[in-house]
Design a protein around this motif. Structure first.
Motif, short mmCIF file in Angstrom:
data_model
loop_
_atom_site.label_atom_id
_atom_site.label_comp_id
_atom_site.label_asym_id
_atom_site.label_seq_id
_atom_site.Cartn_x
_atom_site.Cartn_y
_atom_site.Cartn_z
N PRO A 114 126.60 78.02 5.61
CA PRO A 114 127.71 78.99 5.52
C PRO A 114 129.07 78.39 5.83
N GLU A 115 129.10 77.13 6.24
CA GLU A 115 130.37 76.51 6.64
C GLU A 115 131.01 75.67 5.54
N VAL A 116 130.39 75.60 4.37
CA VAL A 116 130.96 74.78 3.31
C VAL A 116 131.30 75.63 2.09
N SER A 117 132.32 75.21 1.39
CA SER A 117 132.60 75.75 0.06
C SER A 117 132.16 74.69 -0.95
N TRP A 118 132.27 75.02 -2.23
CA TRP A 118 131.76 74.12 -3.27
C TRP A 118 132.83 73.88 -4.33
N ARG A 119 132.99 72.62 -4.72
CA ARG A 119 134.01 72.23 -5.68
C ARG A 119 133.39 71.57 -6.91
N PHE A 120 134.04 71.78 -8.04
CA PHE A 120 133.60 71.20 -9.31
C PHE A 120 134.17 69.80 -9.44
N LEU A 121 133.34 68.85 -9.80
CA LEU A 121 133.76 67.46 -9.97
C LEU A 121 134.54 67.36 -11.28
N THR A 122 135.83 67.56 -11.19
CA THR A 122 136.68 67.76 -12.37
C THR A 122 137.10 66.43 -12.99
N PRO A 123 136.82 66.21 -14.26
CA PRO A 123 137.23 64.96 -14.89
C PRO A 123 138.75 64.89 -15.07
N ASP A 124 139.27 63.69 -15.10
CA ASP A 124 140.71 63.48 -15.30
C ASP A 124 140.97 63.33 -16.79
N GLU A 125 141.06 64.47 -17.46
CA GLU A 125 141.27 64.47 -18.91
C GLU A 125 141.85 65.81 -19.35
N PRO A 126 142.66 65.80 -20.41
CA PRO A 126 143.19 67.06 -20.92
C PRO A 126 142.10 67.87 -21.61
N VAL A 127 142.21 69.18 -21.50
CA VAL A 127 141.25 70.08 -22.15
C VAL A 127 142.04 70.99 -23.09
N PRO A 128 142.09 70.66 -24.37
CA PRO A 128 142.88 71.46 -25.32
C PRO A 128 142.11 72.68 -25.80
N PHE A 129 142.85 73.68 -26.21
CA PHE A 129 142.27 74.85 -26.87
C PHE A 129 143.38 75.52 -27.66
N ASN A 130 142.98 76.35 -28.60
CA ASN A 130 143.96 77.08 -29.42
C ASN A 130 143.95 78.54 -29.02
N ASP A 131 145.12 79.04 -28.63
CA ASP A 131 145.24 80.43 -28.21
C ASP A 131 145.75 81.27 -29.38
N ALA A 132 145.16 82.44 -29.57
CA ALA A 132 145.51 83.28 -30.72
C ALA A 132 146.94 83.77 -30.68
N PHE A 133 147.55 83.81 -29.51
CA PHE A 133 148.95 84.25 -29.40
C PHE A 133 149.88 83.12 -28.97
N ALA A 134 149.48 82.37 -27.96
CA ALA A 134 150.35 81.32 -27.41
C ALA A 134 150.30 80.03 -28.22
N GLY A 135 149.31 79.89 -29.13
CA GLY A 135 149.23 78.69 -29.95
C GLY A 135 148.46 77.57 -29.26
N PRO A 136 148.57 76.33 -29.78
CA PRO A 136 147.83 75.20 -29.20
C PRO A 136 148.24 74.95 -27.75
N GLN A 137 147.24 74.75 -26.90
CA GLN A 137 147.47 74.53 -25.47
C GLN A 137 146.62 73.35 -25.01
N SER A 138 147.06 72.72 -23.93
CA SER A 138 146.27 71.65 -23.33
C SER A 138 146.66 71.52 -21.87
N PHE A 139 145.66 71.51 -21.00
CA PHE A 139 145.89 71.35 -19.57
C PHE A 139 144.90 70.32 -19.02
N ASN A 140 145.34 69.60 -18.01
CA ASN A 140 144.47 68.67 -17.31
C ASN A 140 144.22 69.23 -15.91
N PRO A 141 143.13 69.94 -15.69
CA PRO A 141 142.90 70.57 -14.39
C PRO A 141 142.89 69.60 -13.22
#
Length: 312
Positions: A140-167
């Protein structure tokens, strides 16, 4: 095709929420999507008594309906636990004992505006190839984190258009479960959308950056197909900040209790959505007239004159 209306019972629905829900519902009725009503009630300490029932009443008062639900996230927590176990067994999630103050002290970046997120510096990140014992999920004393890769993750939004973020650059290894193994928003929304068959996600553009994180989780968990996304501009106050208590009482229940009709509220929302000058309008007429391509791309500013019009 399935979309979802997903109010969170951490507070009453306000005009900004109403605009997003109304557009979501209108797109569903125009395109023949089914609508699921999902109450996102996992944020236990912030959930307010009666808020779920209040949200349902307000959506019905506006004239919105749905084909499935309401269902609540807290009805069954086992799918979130199963997803977390899958991530841990695949070496994609790890335990973390860091407090917010420790992260703040170690972080090189300031909190993101509006959401107070800090970039996690990787303090508890395991060594490459290190295996995590699944029994630690019951610590109960720990939280859990996702091992996030260092890379952009693009997607196309129907309103905002092409997007890309590197979490990884923005937030680092983000939380997938808090202490007591409570699923985070990022994990829960992915698990829910996948298991409930949601194919269309319509929400505010304050969550644009979250989309890349959620796509990473979709792929890490082997889920699919990934939904299509439509992110809409927020409603803000005259100070440019997201609509909140500091801008006065913009709760829909406040206007309803003052005797304002739902048609008058929708008339204001319709103007904000590019349907011309404000006038009273039903949800059905809004759905018949709304065009996503004509919706303004800039944020909507709620001003005192709008409040006066609602009450006139």
């Amino acid at each position: 095709m399935l979309t979802r209306l997903a109010p969170s019972p951490t507070g009453a629905l306000h005009l900004g929420n109403a605009r997003t829900f109304l557009v979501n519902w209108a797109l569903a009725r125009q395109n023949g999507w089914r609508v699921l009503l999902r109450i996102e009630d996992l944020d236990g300490p912030r959930v307010k008594a009666g808020a779920s029932e209040g949200a349902i009443e307000i959506l019905q008062w506006l004239g919105l309906d749905w084909d499935i639900g309401p269902v609540s996230q807290t009805d069954d927590l086992t799918p979130y636990r199963a997803a977390l176990e899958r991530l841990v067994s695949r070496g994609l999630a790890y335990p973390c004992r860091c407090t917010r103050s420790q992260i703040l002290a170690a972080s090189l970046s300031a909190p993101h505006a509006g959401d107070h997120e800090l970039r996690y510096p990787g303090t508890c990140r395991p060594a490459p190839g290190e295996r995590i014992d699944l029994s630690r999920l019951d610590d109960p004393e720990v939280s859990w984190r996702f091992l996030t890769p260092d890379e952009p993750v693009p997607f196309n939004d129907a309103f905002a258009g092409p997007q890309s973020f590197n979490p990884q650059l923005e937030v680092g290894d983000f939380l997938v479960a808090t202490k007591q193994c409570q699923p985070s928003y990022q994990l829960a929304v992915v698990v829910d959308d996948a298991r409930q068959g949601v194919t269309q996600v319509v929400r505010g553009d304050d969550l644009l950056g979250c989309t890349s994180r959620q796509l990473l989780l979709y792929r890490a968990l082997g889920l699919g197909p990934e939904p299509a996304y439509t992110h809409l501009p927020l409603v803000v106050g005259e100070d440019g900040r997201r609509l909140a208590k500091r801008h006065g009482d913009t709760r829909l229940s406040h206007y309803r209790d003052r005797g304002v009709s739902p048609e008058r509220v929708i008339g204001l929302l319709a103007e904000w959505c590019g349907l011309g000058g404000r006038r009273e309008m039903s949800a059905t007429e809004f759905a018949e007239r709304f065009e996503l391509a004509s919706m303004p791309s800039e944020q909507v500013v709620f001003a005192a004159v709008d409040d006066r019009w609602l009450g006139s």
